[in-house]
Scaffold this active site. Structure first.
Site, PDB file in Angstrom:
ATOM      1  N   CYS A 182      -3.137  -2.976   8.626  1.00 30.97           N
ATOM      2  CA  CYS A 182      -2.608  -1.649   8.974  1.00 30.97           C
ATOM      3  C   CYS A 182      -2.056  -1.646  10.397  1.00 30.97           C
ATOM      4  CB  CYS A 182      -3.681  -0.586   8.827  1.00 30.97           C
ATOM      5  SG  CYS A 182      -4.578  -0.694   7.274  1.00 30.97           S
ATOM      6  N   CYS A 189       0.827  -1.216   0.000  1.00 27.41           N
ATOM      7  CA  CYS A 189       0.000   0.000   0.000  1.00 27.41           C
ATOM      8  C   CYS A 189       0.857   1.259   0.000  1.00 27.41           C
ATOM      9  CB  CYS A 189      -0.942   0.004   1.202  1.00 27.41           C
ATOM     10  SG  CYS A 189      -0.104   0.085   2.784  1.00 27.41           S
TER      11      CYS A 189
HETATM   12 FE1  FES Z   1      -1.561   0.833   4.215  1.00 19.20          FE
HETATM   13 FE2  FES Z   1      -3.527   0.956   5.963  1.00 19.20          FE
HETATM   14  S1  FES Z   1      -3.687   0.798   3.830  1.00 19.20           S
HETATM   15  S2  FES Z   1      -1.412   0.844   6.344  1.00 19.20           S
END
Ligand code: FES
Length: 146
Positions: free
Chosen positions: A103, A33
Site C-alpha cells: 500500500c 486491489c
Molecule cells: Fe490496496 Fe492497500 S489494499 S492500497
C-alpha cells in the site's frame, strides 16, 4: 497490529484535498486491489514544494502512508522529494504489517507521477526520476519477491 502513528494518520489524515491549478498531478492505481491515489503538488519558482494534497480511494494503510508521504515532501525541493521512498514513509510510521507494505508503494509512485507531470509541464529534468507506472501491481510483485 497497526502502530499508533499509522492509526493517527489514518484517523486524522494530513493534507487531504486538491490543489486548483496544481504544478503537477499524479494518479496511480493498483489493479489487484483496485485502490487509487492522486497527489497534487504546488511547486514554487525555486522548485520547492510549497503545498501538497492527496485524495485516495484506498485502504487505511494507503491513507496513512499517503498522509505521511505528503508530510515528508512538503517544504522539500523536487529533487529531495524524489528520495522519499515507501521505505522512508514506513519508517516514519514505525512500520506496517507485511501484508500492507504494498500500500505504501501507491504513495511513493503517486508522488513520482506528480513530479513527472510537473517536470513535463515546466520542461525541466529531475535527475533520477523515471517515468512512473500507472499501475503499481507489477512493482508490487517484484517487492514481494524478498
Ligand atoms: Fe490496496 Fe492497500 S489494499 S492500497
Amino acid at each position: 497490529m497497526y502502530t499508533e502513528k499509522v492509526m493517527d494518520h489514518f484517523e486524522n489524515p494530513r493534507n487531504v484535498g486538491e490543489i486548483a491549478d496544481a504544478s503537477g498531478v499524479g494518479t496511480v492505481g493498483n489493479a489487484k486491489c483496485g485502490d487509487i491515489m492522486r497527489i497534487y503538488l504546488d511547486v514554487d519558482d525555486n522548485q520547492i514544494i510549497r503545498d501538497v494534497k492527496f485524495k485516495t480511494f484506498g485502504c487505511g494503510a494507503a491513507v496513512a502512508t499517503s498522509s505521511m508521504a505528503t508530510e515528508l515532501v512538503k517544504g522539500k525541493s523536487v529533487q529531495e522529494a524524489l528520495l522519499v521512498s515507501n521505505k522512508a514513509v514506513m519508517e516514519a510510521l514505525d512500520g506496517l504489517p507485511p501484508v500492507k507494505v504494498h500500500c505504501s508503494l501507491l504513495a511513493e509512485e503517486a508522488i513520482h507521477a506528480a513530479l513527472w507531470d510537473y517536470a513535463e509541464k515546466h520542461d525541466i529534468k529531475i535527475e533520477g526520476l523515471l517515468k512512473p507506472k500507472l499501475d503499481i501491481h507489477e512493482e508490487e510483485e517484484e517487492e514481494n519477491e524478498y
